[in-house]
Design an enzyme around this catalytic site. Structure first.
Site, PDB file in Angstrom:
ATOM      1  N   GLY A  99       0.832  -1.202   0.000  1.00 20.93           N
ATOM      2  CA  GLY A  99       0.000   0.000   0.000  1.00 20.93           C
ATOM      3  C   GLY A  99       0.865   1.250   0.000  1.00 20.93           C
ATOM      4  N   ILE A 100       0.312   2.356   0.458  1.00 19.75           N
ATOM      5  CA  ILE A 100       1.108   3.594   0.548  1.00 19.75           C
ATOM      6  C   ILE A 100       1.860   3.538   1.876  1.00 19.75           C
ATOM      7  CG2 ILE A 100       1.102   6.117   0.675  1.00 19.75           C
ATOM      8  CD1 ILE A 100      -1.358   6.185  -1.032  1.00 19.75           C
ATOM      9  N   HIS A 101       3.145   3.198   1.806  1.00 21.74           N
ATOM     10  CA  HIS A 101       3.967   3.116   3.006  1.00 21.74           C
ATOM     11  C   HIS A 101       4.919   4.307   3.059  1.00 21.74           C
ATOM     12  CE1 HIS A 101       7.183   1.235   0.521  1.00 21.74           C
ATOM     13  NE2 HIS A 101       6.138   0.728  -0.125  1.00 21.74           N
ATOM     14  N   ALA A 102       5.755   4.355   4.068  1.00 20.41           N
ATOM     15  CA  ALA A 102       6.547   5.550   4.390  1.00 20.41           C
ATOM     16  C   ALA A 102       7.399   6.102   3.242  1.00 20.41           C
ATOM     17  CB  ALA A 102       7.423   5.282   5.609  1.00 20.41           C
ATOM     18  N   ALA A 132       5.320   7.490   0.314  1.00 20.53           N
ATOM     19  CA  ALA A 132       4.520   8.593   0.840  1.00 20.53           C
ATOM     20  C   ALA A 132       5.380   9.848   0.970  1.00 20.53           C
ATOM     21  CB  ALA A 132       3.900   8.230   2.184  1.00 20.53           C
TER      22      ALA A 132
END
Length: 85
Positions: free
Chosen positions: A13-16, A19
């Site tokens: 997914g949208i991880h660090a 992002a």
């Protein structure tokens, strides 16, 4: 105003890392960039707003870009999403 949707394909997914890169990219434009998922939305130049969506693989996020460089911003962000998420 430019709008587009993107379905997350990254298994995490949208991880660090992506992002942070998305926030950096959005900050490089004068236009206001809003990212949303369902009822949640936030300023894409804020890491907590992007991470707070909790977007996982298979979920769709929507972008709204409004301002003087919206065409370039929309193209760059859409390209970034396809390449990284």
């Amino acid at each position: 105003m430019k709008e587009f949707s993107y379905t997350i394909s990254d298994a995490e997914g949208i991880h660090a890392r992506p992002a942070g890169e998305l926030v950096k990219l959005a900050k490089g434009f004068k236009s206001a960039v809003t990212i949303s998922k369902g009822a949640k939305s936030g300023n894409a130049t804020k890491i907590f707003a992007v991470m707070g969506l909790g977007a996982k693989q298979g979920e769709t996020v929507d972008f709204k870009i409004e301002g003087e460089d919206e065409e370039a911003a929309a193209a760059a962000i859409e390209s970034f999403m396809k390449e990284n998420l």
